[in-house]
Design a protein around this motif. Structure first.
Motif, PDB file in Angstrom:
ATOM      1  N   LYS A 172      -7.995   2.117   4.965  1.00  0.00           N
ATOM      2  CA  LYS A 172      -8.436   1.476   3.719  1.00  0.00           C
ATOM      3  C   LYS A 172      -9.083   2.505   2.791  1.00  0.00           C
ATOM      4  CE  LYS A 172     -11.031  -2.399   1.959  1.00  0.00           C
ATOM      5  NZ  LYS A 172     -12.386  -2.497   1.584  1.00  0.00           N
TER       6      LYS A 172
ATOM      7  N   GLU B 253      -7.910   3.751  -1.071  1.00  0.00           N
ATOM      8  CA  GLU B 253      -8.820   3.779  -2.213  1.00  0.00           C
ATOM      9  C   GLU B 253      -8.908   5.185  -2.819  1.00  0.00           C
ATOM     10  OE1 GLU B 253     -12.329   2.211  -0.400  1.00  0.00           O
ATOM     11  OE2 GLU B 253     -11.668   0.129  -0.643  1.00  0.00           O
TER      12      GLU B 253
ATOM     13  N   ARG C  50      -0.954   1.693  -2.126  1.00  0.00           N
ATOM     14  CA  ARG C  50      -0.745   0.676  -1.091  1.00  0.00           C
ATOM     15  C   ARG C  50      -0.297   1.343   0.205  1.00  0.00           C
ATOM     16  NH1 ARG C  50       2.078  -4.820  -2.332  1.00  0.00           N
ATOM     17  NH2 ARG C  50       0.636  -4.425  -3.998  1.00  0.00           N
TER      18      ARG C  50
ATOM     19  N   THR D 208       0.180   0.176   4.726  1.00  0.00           N
ATOM     20  CA  THR D 208       0.065  -0.823   5.781  1.00  0.00           C
ATOM     21  C   THR D 208      -0.486  -0.158   7.033  1.00  0.00           C
ATOM     22  OG1 THR D 208       1.919  -2.060   4.880  1.00  0.00           O
ATOM     23  CG2 THR D 208       1.326  -2.522   7.157  1.00  0.00           C
ATOM     24  N   TYR D 209      -1.427  -0.822   7.676  1.00  0.00           N
ATOM     25  CA  TYR D 209      -1.969  -0.348   8.945  1.00  0.00           C
ATOM     26  C   TYR D 209      -1.468  -1.256  10.059  1.00  0.00           C
ATOM     27  CZ  TYR D 209      -5.059   0.725  12.768  1.00  0.00           C
ATOM     28  OH  TYR D 209      -5.530   1.078  13.999  1.00  0.00           O
TER      29      TYR D 209
ATOM     30  N   TYR E 104      -1.937  -4.899   8.688  1.00  0.00           N
ATOM     31  CA  TYR E 104      -2.733  -5.221   7.502  1.00  0.00           C
ATOM     32  C   TYR E 104      -2.267  -4.332   6.369  1.00  0.00           C
ATOM     33  CZ  TYR E 104      -5.810  -7.586  10.750  1.00  0.00           C
ATOM     34  OH  TYR E 104      -6.300  -8.427  11.708  1.00  0.00           O
ATOM     35  N   THR E 105      -2.023  -4.917   5.197  1.00  0.00           N
ATOM     36  CA  THR E 105      -1.629  -4.148   4.026  1.00  0.00           C
ATOM     37  C   THR E 105      -2.838  -3.997   3.123  1.00  0.00           C
ATOM     38  OG1 THR E 105       0.635  -4.948   4.168  1.00  0.00           O
ATOM     39  CG2 THR E 105      -0.067  -4.030   2.057  1.00  0.00           C
ATOM     40  N   TYR E 106      -3.173  -2.761   2.832  1.00  0.00           N
ATOM     41  CA  TYR E 106      -4.292  -2.450   1.961  1.00  0.00           C
ATOM     42  C   TYR E 106      -3.761  -1.982   0.623  1.00  0.00           C
ATOM     43  CZ  TYR E 106      -7.065  -2.491   6.215  1.00  0.00           C
ATOM     44  OH  TYR E 106      -7.670  -2.859   7.377  1.00  0.00           O
ATOM     45  N   SER E 107      -4.405  -2.425  -0.447  1.00  0.00           N
ATOM     46  CA  SER E 107      -4.035  -1.956  -1.776  1.00  0.00           C
ATOM     47  C   SER E 107      -5.313  -1.732  -2.577  1.00  0.00           C
ATOM     48  CB  SER E 107      -3.113  -2.958  -2.484  1.00  0.00           C
ATOM     49  OG  SER E 107      -3.742  -4.207  -2.593  1.00  0.00           O
ATOM     50  N   ALA E 108      -5.240  -0.784  -3.498  1.00  0.00           N
ATOM     51  CA  ALA E 108      -6.385  -0.463  -4.335  1.00  0.00           C
ATOM     52  C   ALA E 108      -5.885  -0.108  -5.728  1.00  0.00           C
ATOM     53  CB  ALA E 108      -7.174   0.698  -3.745  1.00  0.00           C
TER      54      ALA E 108
END
Length: 146
Positions: A40, A44, A119, A121-122, A135-139
């Motif tokens: 994450k 960011e 973006r 994905t973990y 889990y897909t993280y995006s910032a």
């Protein structure tokens, strides 16, 4: 027989044998949470690196996208959706999109901004069955260019 009932040799080994699977799962789970948080933070930082590139070198979609993907050692971070450039006026809630040349509240001219997105994905180390396996993280990072 009486001597065997009072014999406590090997009890610690038996207890350790029972507890080692639980302790191992705890170590792997804590490691997994740490790696997810690290991913994450990478996302960011990648979005911020793209915005910093745009501030330093101007708006260039491919240059910003390359800055996002090269910001960390993670290979699966992408600039998705693509960076956008727009005119806007600063407000207390963020930047509102306006037509270029518009006079903002307070009398200043609308500025040129860019929004950079990242973006990734973990995927968890093991399948826990009670939480998602990925889990897909995006910032997003928005910066004024002019």
């Amino acid at each position: 027989m009486r001597a065997a009932i009072g014999d406590k040799r090997g009890v610690a080994a038996a207890e350790f044998g029972i507890l080692i699977p639980i302790l191992s799962l705890m170590v792997v789970s804590v490691t997994d949470i740490g790696l997810a948080l690290y991913r994450k933070m990478q996302v960011e930082n990648a979005a911020q690196a793209g915005a910093q590139y745009a501030i330093a070198r101007g708006f260039d979609t491919s240059g910003i996208s390359n800055a996002v993907t090269n910001a960390t050692n993670a290979t699966d971070i992408t600039a998705s959706p693509a960076p956008v450039q727009f005119c806007g006026c600063p407000t207390s809630a963020g930047v509102s999109t306006v037509t270029c040349g518009t006079t903002c509240t307070g009398g200043a001219q609308a500025g040129t901004y860019t929004t950079v997105s990242a973006r990734a994905t973990y995927y968890t180390l093991i399948d826990y069955q009670i939480v998602a396996a990925s889990y897909t993280y995006s910032a997003q990072s928005t910066a004024r260019l002019q």
